[in-house]
Write a protein that holds these residues in place. Structure first.
Motif, PDB file in Angstrom:
ATOM      1  N   SER A 145     -14.814  85.760 -15.506  1.00 21.69           N
ATOM      2  CA  SER A 145     -15.622  84.732 -16.159  1.00 21.69           C
ATOM      3  C   SER A 145     -16.288  83.783 -15.164  1.00 21.69           C
ATOM      4  O   SER A 145     -17.124  82.970 -15.571  1.00 21.69           O
ATOM      5  CB  SER A 145     -14.770  83.928 -17.143  1.00 21.69           C
ATOM      6  OG  SER A 145     -13.703  83.295 -16.463  1.00 21.69           O
ATOM      7  N   SER A 146     -15.949  83.859 -13.900  1.00 21.71           N
ATOM      8  CA  SER A 146     -16.587  83.020 -12.892  1.00 21.71           C
ATOM      9  C   SER A 146     -17.833  83.665 -12.299  1.00 21.71           C
ATOM     10  O   SER A 146     -18.503  83.055 -11.469  1.00 21.71           O
ATOM     11  CB  SER A 146     -15.604  82.692 -11.764  1.00 21.71           C
ATOM     12  OG  SER A 146     -15.261  83.854 -11.041  1.00 21.71           O
ATOM     13  N   TRP A 154     -22.142  82.897 -17.171  1.00 21.25           N
ATOM     14  CA  TRP A 154     -20.700  83.045 -17.147  1.00 21.25           C
ATOM     15  C   TRP A 154     -20.110  83.158 -18.553  1.00 21.25           C
ATOM     16  O   TRP A 154     -19.228  83.985 -18.788  1.00 21.25           O
ATOM     17  CB  TRP A 154     -20.069  81.836 -16.453  1.00 21.25           C
ATOM     18  CG  TRP A 154     -20.622  81.563 -15.104  1.00 21.25           C
ATOM     19  CD1 TRP A 154     -20.168  82.051 -13.914  1.00 21.25           C
ATOM     20  CD2 TRP A 154     -21.724  80.700 -14.772  1.00 21.25           C
ATOM     21  NE1 TRP A 154     -20.942  81.567 -12.872  1.00 21.25           N
ATOM     22  CE2 TRP A 154     -21.898  80.732 -13.369  1.00 21.25           C
ATOM     23  CE3 TRP A 154     -22.601  79.916 -15.533  1.00 21.25           C
ATOM     24  CZ2 TRP A 154     -22.884  80.008 -12.711  1.00 21.25           C
ATOM     25  CZ3 TRP A 154     -23.590  79.202 -14.872  1.00 21.25           C
ATOM     26  CH2 TRP A 154     -23.717  79.250 -13.495  1.00 21.25           C
TER      27      TRP A 154
END
Length: 121
Positions: free
Chosen positions: A30-31, A53
């Protein structure tokens, strides 16, 4: 760091659809801003689509707007490219990419090995 593996390429007739998938390793999926690039024979590699993201923001190359949709599932570490109304000029090797920034770049930090998409006329 992240490792990317594409799947879902193949041969399809013009006007058809394909969905590409990209599986990402690592716990920090998710980064990453995820994207898709493609390279046709004899041509430069080009940007296709990018997703932020959380998936809220998406960006597309003009030639695929309205035909391609990028999406992601952060719970599954997956990003997808749904391609519809395919044209012979969409024929290319498609690469999944990852980077930390949403700033447009021709050189994302991480690349998959690519998957071939061939559209016959």
């Amino acid at each position: 760091q992240v490792q990317l593996a594409e799947s879902g390429g193949g041969l399809v007739q013009a006007g058809g659809s394909l969905r590409l998938s990209c599986a990402a390793s690592g716990r920090t999926f998710s980064s990453f801003v995820m994207g898709w690039f493609r390279q046709a024979p004899g041509k430069e590699r080009e940007f296709v689509a990018r997703i932020s993201w959380s998936g809220v923001a998406t960006y597309y190359q003009d030639s695929v707007k309205g035909r391609f949709t990028i999406s992601r599932d952060n719970a599954k570490n997956m990003v997808y490219l749904q391609m519809s109304s395919l044209k012979p000029e969409d024929t290319a090797v498609y690469y999944c990419t990852a980077d930390y920034s949403l700033v447009p770049t021709v050189s994302p930090r991480y690349w998959g090995q690519g998957t071939q998409v061939t559209v016959s006329s």
